[in-house]
Design a protein around this motif. Structure first.
Motif, PDB file in Angstrom:
ATOM      1  N   THR A  31       0.841  -1.191   0.000  1.00  0.00           N
ATOM      2  CA  THR A  31       0.000   0.000   0.000  1.00  0.00           C
ATOM      3  C   THR A  31       0.877   1.242   0.000  1.00  0.00           C
ATOM      4  O   THR A  31       2.001   1.227   0.518  1.00  0.00           O
ATOM      5  CB  THR A  31      -0.926   0.047   1.231  1.00  0.00           C
ATOM      6  OG1 THR A  31      -0.126   0.081   2.418  1.00  0.00           O
ATOM      7  CG2 THR A  31      -1.846  -1.150   1.271  1.00  0.00           C
ATOM      8  N   LEU A  32       0.366   2.293  -0.603  1.00  0.00           N
ATOM      9  CA  LEU A  32       0.987   3.616  -0.567  1.00  0.00           C
ATOM     10  C   LEU A  32       0.046   4.536   0.177  1.00  0.00           C
ATOM     11  O   LEU A  32      -1.151   4.535  -0.083  1.00  0.00           O
ATOM     12  CB  LEU A  32       1.192   4.175  -1.983  1.00  0.00           C
ATOM     13  CG  LEU A  32       2.169   3.454  -2.888  1.00  0.00           C
ATOM     14  CD1 LEU A  32       2.122   4.053  -4.292  1.00  0.00           C
ATOM     15  CD2 LEU A  32       3.568   3.557  -2.334  1.00  0.00           C
ATOM     16  N   LYS A  42       4.006   0.326   2.400  1.00  0.00           N
ATOM     17  CA  LYS A  42       3.931  -0.801   3.326  1.00  0.00           C
ATOM     18  C   LYS A  42       3.697  -2.066   2.517  1.00  0.00           C
ATOM     19  O   LYS A  42       2.719  -2.164   1.788  1.00  0.00           O
ATOM     20  CB  LYS A  42       2.792  -0.616   4.320  1.00  0.00           C
ATOM     21  CG  LYS A  42       2.669  -1.796   5.266  1.00  0.00           C
ATOM     22  CD  LYS A  42       1.501  -1.670   6.199  1.00  0.00           C
ATOM     23  CE  LYS A  42       1.482  -2.894   7.083  1.00  0.00           C
ATOM     24  NZ  LYS A  42       0.175  -3.378   7.378  1.00  0.00           N
ATOM     25  N   ILE A  43       4.588  -3.006   2.622  1.00  0.00           N
ATOM     26  CA  ILE A  43       4.411  -4.312   1.984  1.00  0.00           C
ATOM     27  C   ILE A  43       3.688  -5.201   2.985  1.00  0.00           C
ATOM     28  O   ILE A  43       4.153  -5.378   4.113  1.00  0.00           O
ATOM     29  CB  ILE A  43       5.765  -4.924   1.564  1.00  0.00           C
ATOM     30  CG1 ILE A  43       6.449  -4.013   0.551  1.00  0.00           C
ATOM     31  CG2 ILE A  43       5.566  -6.326   1.006  1.00  0.00           C
ATOM     32  CD1 ILE A  43       7.855  -4.421   0.179  1.00  0.00           C
ATOM     33  N   LEU A  44       2.547  -5.731   2.562  1.00  0.00           N
ATOM     34  CA  LEU A  44       1.758  -6.570   3.458  1.00  0.00           C
ATOM     35  C   LEU A  44       2.453  -7.911   3.687  1.00  0.00           C
ATOM     36  O   LEU A  44       3.022  -8.489   2.757  1.00  0.00           O
ATOM     37  CB  LEU A  44       0.359  -6.818   2.883  1.00  0.00           C
ATOM     38  CG  LEU A  44      -0.689  -5.725   3.121  1.00  0.00           C
ATOM     39  CD1 LEU A  44      -0.321  -4.433   2.443  1.00  0.00           C
ATOM     40  CD2 LEU A  44      -2.039  -6.186   2.679  1.00  0.00           C
ATOM     41  N   ALA A  47       0.790 -13.140   6.303  1.00  0.00           N
ATOM     42  CA  ALA A  47      -0.360 -13.313   7.194  1.00  0.00           C
ATOM     43  C   ALA A  47      -1.454 -12.303   6.866  1.00  0.00           C
ATOM     44  O   ALA A  47      -2.649 -12.645   6.870  1.00  0.00           O
ATOM     45  CB  ALA A  47       0.068 -13.173   8.649  1.00  0.00           C
ATOM     46  N   GLU A  48      -1.078 -11.066   6.565  1.00  0.00           N
ATOM     47  CA  GLU A  48      -2.070 -10.041   6.208  1.00  0.00           C
ATOM     48  C   GLU A  48      -2.761 -10.382   4.887  1.00  0.00           C
ATOM     49  O   GLU A  48      -3.981 -10.232   4.756  1.00  0.00           O
ATOM     50  CB  GLU A  48      -1.414  -8.667   6.119  1.00  0.00           C
ATOM     51  CG  GLU A  48      -0.969  -8.121   7.468  1.00  0.00           C
ATOM     52  CD  GLU A  48      -0.112  -6.876   7.345  1.00  0.00           C
ATOM     53  OE1 GLU A  48      -0.417  -5.894   8.052  1.00  0.00           O
ATOM     54  OE2 GLU A  48       0.844  -6.880   6.551  1.00  0.00           O
ATOM     55  N   VAL A  49      -1.987 -10.845   3.918  1.00  0.00           N
ATOM     56  CA  VAL A  49      -2.558 -11.231   2.626  1.00  0.00           C
ATOM     57  C   VAL A  49      -3.466 -12.447   2.811  1.00  0.00           C
ATOM     58  O   VAL A  49      -4.567 -12.492   2.242  1.00  0.00           O
ATOM     59  CB  VAL A  49      -1.450 -11.500   1.582  1.00  0.00           C
ATOM     60  CG1 VAL A  49      -2.045 -12.048   0.293  1.00  0.00           C
ATOM     61  CG2 VAL A  49      -0.654 -10.226   1.303  1.00  0.00           C
TER      62      VAL A  49
END
Length: 80
Positions: A31-32, A42-44, A47-49
């Protein structure tokens, strides 16, 4: 708003990618955002994905169940 964008991104990936099942090993999301006038990336994490994928799959399963129930009701009405 960012959560809705992440949900939409997963939905689009699920519809457009040529794979049977989305997994965090096969896709990467980031996300930007602007914080205090600066762009943050932020690179997810996997676990978030995975959490986003699970949320999408749950919604899809609920929608599919609702479609099947509606179809069954229509068939019952036609038989009467």
């Amino acid at each position: 708003m960012l959560n809705q964008a992440e949900d939409l991104a997963i939905k689009v990936l699920a519809k457009t990618l040529d794979m049977t099942k989305l997994t965090s090993e096969k896709i990467e999301m980031s996300t930007l955002s602007r914080v205090d006038g600066k762009t943050k990336i932020k690179i997810l994490s996997n676990a978030e994905v995975d959490k986003l994928i699970a949320k999408y799959e749950k919604i899809q399963a609920e929608e599919e169940a609702a479609k099947k129930e509606k179809l069954a009701q229509q068939q019952q009405q036609q038989q009467k």
